[in-house]
Motif scaffolding. Sequence first.
Motif, PDB file in Angstrom:
ATOM      1  N   VAL A   1       0.881  -1.180   0.000  1.00  0.00           N
ATOM      2  CA  VAL A   1       0.000   0.000   0.000  1.00  0.00           C
ATOM      3  C   VAL A   1       0.909   1.217   0.000  1.00  0.00           C
ATOM      4  O   VAL A   1       1.587   1.489   0.997  1.00  0.00           O
ATOM      5  N   ALA A   2       0.968   1.916  -1.119  1.00  0.00           N
ATOM      6  CA  ALA A   2       1.973   2.967  -1.251  1.00  0.00           C
ATOM      7  C   ALA A   2       1.582   3.978  -2.325  1.00  0.00           C
ATOM      8  O   ALA A   2       2.408   4.384  -3.128  1.00  0.00           O
ATOM      9  N   GLY A   3       0.321   4.364  -2.332  1.00  0.00           N
ATOM     10  CA  GLY A   3      -0.135   5.251  -3.401  1.00  0.00           C
ATOM     11  C   GLY A   3       0.221   4.624  -4.728  1.00  0.00           C
ATOM     12  O   GLY A   3       0.647   5.300  -5.662  1.00  0.00           O
TER      13      GLY A   3
ATOM     14  N   THR B   1       8.743   4.828 -10.002  1.00  0.00           N
ATOM     15  CA  THR B   1       7.342   5.263  -9.930  1.00  0.00           C
ATOM     16  C   THR B   1       6.792   5.449 -11.339  1.00  0.00           C
ATOM     17  O   THR B   1       7.542   5.449 -12.317  1.00  0.00           O
ATOM     18  N   THR B   2       5.487   5.648 -11.429  1.00  0.00           N
ATOM     19  CA  THR B   2       4.887   5.874 -12.739  1.00  0.00           C
ATOM     20  C   THR B   2       5.413   7.173 -13.362  1.00  0.00           C
ATOM     21  O   THR B   2       5.480   7.274 -14.578  1.00  0.00           O
ATOM     22  N   GLY B   3       5.790   8.142 -12.527  1.00  0.00           N
ATOM     23  CA  GLY B   3       6.407   9.364 -13.044  1.00  0.00           C
ATOM     24  C   GLY B   3       7.671   9.017 -13.815  1.00  0.00           C
ATOM     25  O   GLY B   3       7.891   9.498 -14.931  1.00  0.00           O
TER      26      GLY B   3
ATOM     27  N   ILE C   1       5.742  14.068 -10.661  1.00  0.00           N
ATOM     28  CA  ILE C   1       5.350  13.292  -9.488  1.00  0.00           C
ATOM     29  C   ILE C   1       3.827  13.366  -9.298  1.00  0.00           C
ATOM     30  O   ILE C   1       3.172  14.229  -9.891  1.00  0.00           O
ATOM     31  N   ASP C   2       3.291  12.490  -8.481  1.00  0.00           N
ATOM     32  CA  ASP C   2       1.845  12.455  -8.230  1.00  0.00           C
ATOM     33  C   ASP C   2       1.353  13.779  -7.629  1.00  0.00           C
ATOM     34  O   ASP C   2       2.074  14.421  -6.863  1.00  0.00           O
ATOM     35  N   ASN C   3       0.108  14.129  -7.951  1.00  0.00           N
ATOM     36  CA  ASN C   3      -0.408  15.456  -7.595  1.00  0.00           C
ATOM     37  C   ASN C   3      -0.415  15.796  -6.111  1.00  0.00           C
ATOM     38  O   ASN C   3      -0.017  16.896  -5.720  1.00  0.00           O
TER      39      ASN C   3
HETATM   40  N1  ARG Z   1       1.674   6.435  -7.983  1.00  0.00           N
HETATM   41  C1  ARG Z   1       3.053   6.281  -8.311  1.00  0.00           C
HETATM   42  C2  ARG Z   1       3.341   4.841  -8.666  1.00  0.00           C
HETATM   43  O1  ARG Z   1       2.572   3.978  -8.422  1.00  0.00           O
HETATM   44  C3  ARG Z   1       3.975   6.741  -7.207  1.00  0.00           C
HETATM   45  C4  ARG Z   1       3.836   6.060  -5.905  1.00  0.00           C
HETATM   46  C5  ARG Z   1       4.952   6.381  -4.934  1.00  0.00           C
HETATM   47  N2  ARG Z   1       4.621   5.930  -3.646  1.00  0.00           N
HETATM   48  C6  ARG Z   1       5.427   5.996  -2.563  1.00  0.00           C
HETATM   49  N3  ARG Z   1       4.977   5.567  -1.432  1.00  0.00           N
HETATM   50  N4  ARG Z   1       6.639   6.492  -2.678  1.00  0.00           N
HETATM   51  O2  ARG Z   1       4.375   4.543  -9.210  1.00  0.00           O
END
Ligand code: ARG
Length: 248
Positions: free
Chosen positions: A93-95, A144-146, A182-184
């Motif tokens: 669980v990490a965005g 990351t997706t970025g 990076i994410d918003n």
């Molecule tokens: N949403 C992006 C991804 O899934 C960035 C997530 C980064 N999360 C974090 N806990 N550093 O790649």
Amino acid sequence: MRNFKKYVLIILSVCMLLSLSACKSGKDDNILVMATNAEFPPYEYFESEAIVGIDVEIAEALAEKLGMELKIENMEFGSILTAVQTGKADIGVAGMTITEDRLLNVNFSIPYTIAYQVIIVTENSAIKNADDLADKTIGVQESTTGDIYVTDEYPDAKIERYSKGVEAVQALLQGKVDAVVIDNEPAKVFVSQNKGIKILPEAFTIEEYAIAVSKKNDKLLKRINEALEEMLEDGTIKSIIDKYITAG
Ligand code: ARG
């Protein structure tokens, strides 16, 4: 009689050894191990020693619903999926955004929120939109997706990969990169904590955040999805998100 006693003793000690090793290797069924990377406010970040944030509260509510105890393991973002795949963690669980490539290695729960990638630049930057990034130096958090997005989209750009998003932002402040992707929501937090940088209005890629679960653990995935569905319906997720993100 002597022999009998001896056998009982041997059998007893073997049993004890077996149960001891079972304790060591077998994971406690009642503990839900969450792999995360606590460098991503407001989803997961350190508040002194404690890891807090939206994902932490969602995972805590989830664990409670499953009658389990949550245990958080902090690691590099790029290690989370391996931790889930190898069973070192039960959930990631990490965005974390659902992507086709990640789906090759893990399963994802139903999404619990959406997000998008934004561009952070210095206040007086010549970069006005995504097209302007084509030949620039771009800072991202590794894996990351970025990172994936700019690597695919801008073959002529120079990509600087940092282990933490905040390090990419520091590089921007120091003039080492021209922009950060990076994410918003983390972008909003980082920009609010630093003078002289801003988020460009143009955002790209709508993404869905979800919980990663091992492909070998369909039972857990099903339970998680049921719990998440309830939490989405009864407003639990919304109230957790609203606690950390003010509209506007
Ligand atoms: N949403 C992006 C991804 O899934 C960035 C997530 C980064 N999360 C974090 N806990 N550093 O790649």
